[in-house]
Write a protein that holds these residues in place. Structure first.
Motif, PDB file in Angstrom:
ATOM      1  N   ALA A  46       0.852  -1.185   0.000  1.00 62.99           N
ATOM      2  CA  ALA A  46       0.000   0.000   0.000  1.00 62.99           C
ATOM      3  C   ALA A  46       0.887   1.233   0.000  1.00 62.99           C
ATOM      4  CB  ALA A  46      -0.926   0.008   1.219  1.00 62.99           C
TER       5      ALA A  46
ATOM      6  N   LEU B 195      -2.530   4.155  -8.464  1.00 63.62           N
ATOM      7  CA  LEU B 195      -3.611   3.549  -9.238  1.00 63.62           C
ATOM      8  C   LEU B 195      -3.046   2.591 -10.282  1.00 63.62           C
ATOM      9  CD1 LEU B 195      -5.911   6.672  -9.802  1.00 63.62           C
ATOM     10  CD2 LEU B 195      -6.440   4.671  -8.391  1.00 63.62           C
TER      11      LEU B 195
ATOM     12  N   GLY C  38      -2.056  -0.586  -8.734  1.00 61.92           N
ATOM     13  CA  GLY C  38      -3.166  -1.366  -8.213  1.00 61.92           C
ATOM     14  C   GLY C  38      -3.089  -1.644  -6.727  1.00 61.92           C
ATOM     15  N   ILE C  39      -2.603  -0.671  -5.941  1.00 62.20           N
ATOM     16  CA  ILE C  39      -2.487  -0.862  -4.493  1.00 62.20           C
ATOM     17  C   ILE C  39      -3.352   0.166  -3.763  1.00 62.20           C
ATOM     18  CG2 ILE C  39      -0.188  -1.877  -4.623  1.00 62.20           C
ATOM     19  CD1 ILE C  39       0.961   0.828  -3.775  1.00 62.20           C
ATOM     20  N   PRO C  40      -3.801  -0.153  -2.532  1.00 64.23           N
ATOM     21  CA  PRO C  40      -4.611   0.797  -1.759  1.00 64.23           C
ATOM     22  C   PRO C  40      -3.803   2.027  -1.369  1.00 64.23           C
ATOM     23  CG  PRO C  40      -4.740  -1.427  -0.837  1.00 64.23           C
ATOM     24  CD  PRO C  40      -3.625  -1.434  -1.830  1.00 64.23           C
ATOM     25  N   GLN C  41      -4.535   3.133  -1.142  1.00 62.64           N
ATOM     26  CA  GLN C  41      -3.894   4.393  -0.785  1.00 62.64           C
ATOM     27  C   GLN C  41      -4.565   4.985   0.451  1.00 62.64           C
ATOM     28  OE1 GLN C  41      -3.197   7.082  -4.223  1.00 62.64           O
ATOM     29  NE2 GLN C  41      -4.166   5.508  -5.480  1.00 62.64           N
TER      30      GLN C  41
ATOM     31  N   LEU D 166     -10.427   9.394  -4.585  1.00 62.88           N
ATOM     32  CA  LEU D 166      -9.985   8.031  -4.298  1.00 62.88           C
ATOM     33  C   LEU D 166     -11.009   7.291  -3.437  1.00 62.88           C
ATOM     34  CD1 LEU D 166      -6.192   8.618  -3.584  1.00 62.88           C
ATOM     35  CD2 LEU D 166      -7.202   7.564  -5.611  1.00 62.88           C
TER      36      LEU D 166
ATOM     37  N   VAL E  20     -10.768   2.906  -3.653  1.00 64.96           N
ATOM     38  CA  VAL E  20      -9.395   2.398  -3.628  1.00 64.96           C
ATOM     39  C   VAL E  20      -8.582   2.959  -2.470  1.00 64.96           C
ATOM     40  CG1 VAL E  20      -9.376   2.068  -6.132  1.00 64.96           C
ATOM     41  CG2 VAL E  20      -8.548   4.219  -5.152  1.00 64.96           C
ATOM     42  N   GLY E  21      -9.196   3.813  -1.650  1.00 62.96           N
ATOM     43  CA  GLY E  21      -8.404   4.414  -0.596  1.00 62.96           C
ATOM     44  C   GLY E  21      -9.240   5.033   0.496  1.00 62.96           C
TER      45      GLY E  21
ATOM     46  N   VAL F 180     -11.978  -3.427  -1.681  1.00 70.44           N
ATOM     47  CA  VAL F 180     -10.890  -2.502  -2.012  1.00 70.44           C
ATOM     48  C   VAL F 180      -9.926  -3.155  -3.010  1.00 70.44           C
ATOM     49  CG1 VAL F 180      -8.883  -1.277  -1.087  1.00 70.44           C
ATOM     50  CG2 VAL F 180     -11.059  -1.235   0.152  1.00 70.44           C
TER      51      VAL F 180
ATOM     52  N   CYS G  46      -9.017  -1.697  -6.697  1.00 76.33           N
ATOM     53  CA  CYS G  46      -7.637  -1.390  -7.080  1.00 76.33           C
ATOM     54  C   CYS G  46      -7.261  -2.100  -8.370  1.00 76.33           C
ATOM     55  CB  CYS G  46      -6.681  -1.780  -5.957  1.00 76.33           C
ATOM     56  SG  CYS G  46      -6.763  -0.718  -4.499  1.00 76.33           S
ATOM     57  N   ARG G  47      -7.645  -3.364  -8.504  1.00 74.20           N
ATOM     58  CA  ARG G  47      -7.349  -4.103  -9.745  1.00 74.20           C
ATOM     59  C   ARG G  47      -8.058  -3.468 -10.935  1.00 74.20           C
ATOM     60  NH1 ARG G  47      -8.108  -8.630  -6.311  1.00 74.20           N
ATOM     61  NH2 ARG G  47     -10.243  -8.859  -7.091  1.00 74.20           N
TER      62      ARG G  47
END
Length: 415
Positions: A317, A331, A334-337, A353, A358-359, A385, A389-390
């Motif tokens: 993340a 983005l 493809g990871i959480p924020q 977001l 995604v966050g 989530v 992200c994907r």
């Protein structure tokens, strides 16, 4: 064809213009970039002709201003810097502009470029790297410094933004700007944020799934994807020691507070405690060593710089300030924020977001090891989530934001 590019700001503002200059050069155009002096080395490495705006000392003086990263007071030192660059930008364009053809691409805060358009009649493309500065009653941006601003109706946010223009932005900029315009025989500007967009072409470099186009946006607006540009930063790939750290264990949580931040010690102190609380590895990105403790535990590594496109795919993340370039890179990976917003557009990016799923966001006051760990645990364990992200990463992968930006500039040349 000759293309002059002009921008002001830090890495997140300059690197997209440098990437665009390089891409246009590969397409056979003659390019030149005017930007703050510290970016001359990056331009030289990219093979782009560079004109320095101000000095290294000028840049550091602005970056280190104690109010710059305050959500409300930060606008004053920023506007002072923008105003001081108006005449130098105009003089540079007047000196190098050729009536034989070409185009100027400038950020909205490059006020001298708009003056040059009015005085010299040169073709100008205004390039917005984030939707924050585009006015809309239907989808007004989330303003900094207002508690729970994202919960306010859009028309209320728009009204507050107009009030900020009338009582803060315009009084700080227009007297000096209009005095300079008077020396050129030009009429005064009445509203800065209405005037600073080129009336012929405006490009927004973020996709419509991130910022939905609005019917009350300027008619000349063209929207493209993210112009991913981190490879034009301080190095192309990962340092061998960083690569070895990434390979030595579970994916770490990455933390950054932006390249221009000089007041990040509390953020990185909390980041360190958060990782220890969660039993997670961490990687702290800060150009200045004095922002980070010199006694980090072995599972946490300080790195002065690493290109996000090489680093983030190996991270679990990203926790950051909310700059649009950082948002786009996470983005893409493809990871959480988790966004801990500071000022300017950061609060607006955080809201977008959250809307994408995604966050999450925490204020600087609420960003503590315990709260941060709870939010991060939710982000890392949520199937919803992970799916969002994907999906975002797949969308970015199917876009060519930089190529589309070049196309928009070339269309302006043809027009």
């Amino acid at each position: 064809m000759q293309v002059h590019l002009v921008t002001l700001g830090s890495h997140g503002d300059v690197l997209p213009f440098l990437a665009l200059a390089s891409a246009l050069k590969r397409r056979g155009h003659a390019v030149a970039l005017a930007a703050p002096a510290p970016f001359g080395g990056l331009a030289k490495r990219a093979g782009v002709d560079f004109h320095a705006l101000g000095t290294q000392a000028d840049y550091e003086r602005t970056i280190r201003h104690p109010d710059l990263w305050h959500p409300r007071r930060g606008v004053a030192p920023l506007l002072q810097t923008l105003s001081s660059a108006t005449e130098p930008v105009f003089d540079w364009l007047r000196t190098w502009w050729s009536a034989e053809g070409g185009v100027v691409v400038a950020s909205p805060n490059s006020l001298g470029a708009r003056v040059a358009q009015d005085k010299l009649g040169l073709p100008l493309v205004t390039l917005h790297v984030a939707p924050f500065l585009i006015e809309s009653r239907r989808d007004a941006p989330v303003l900094p410094g207002l508690p729970l601003a994202h919960l306010l109706p859009s028309r209320t946010r728009h009204w507050l933004g107009r009030g900020g223009d009338r009582y803060v932005v315009d009084p700080a900029v227009l007297p000096g700007l209009n005095a300079f315009r008077a020396t050129l025989g030009l009429p005064p500007v009445r509203r800065l944020r209405h005037w600073w967009n080129s009336p012929t072409r405006m490009v927004l470099t973020c996709p419509d799934w991130f910022a939905e186009p609005q019917p009350d946006w300027p008619e000349q607006a063209v929207q493209v994807g993210f112009p991913l540009s981190d490879r034009f930063g301080d190095r192309d790939g990962l340092d061998p020691e960083v690569a070895a750290f990434l390979d030595a264990g579970a994916p770490p949580i990455a933390f950054t507070y932006g390249s221009g931040m000089r007041q990040g010690r509390a953020f990185f102190r909390t980041a360190t405690a958060l990782c220890r609380r969660m039993g997670r590895r961490g990687i702290l990105l800060a150009p200045q060593a004095d922002q980070v403790s010199d006694t980090l535990p072995p599972e946490i590594r300080h790195v002065a710089y690493a290109p996000f496109s090489a680093l983030l795919p190996h991270c679990a993340a990203l926790v950051h300030h909310g700059g649009i370039g950082t948002v786009a890179q996470a983005l893409t990976a493809g990871i959480p924020q988790l966004v801990v917003p500071v000022a300017f557009d950061h609060f607006d990016e955080a809201a977008r977001l959250r809307k994408l799923g995604v966050g999450a966001t925490l204020s600087r006051r609420r960003f503590t090891p315990s709260r941060g760990a709870r939010v991060m645990d939710r982000l890392l364990t949520s199937p919803t989530v992970a799916h969002a992200c994907r999906e975002a990463a797949q969308r970015v992968a199917h876009e060519d934001g930089l190529g589309a930006t070049c196309d928009a500039v070339e269309q302006a040349i043809a027009a």
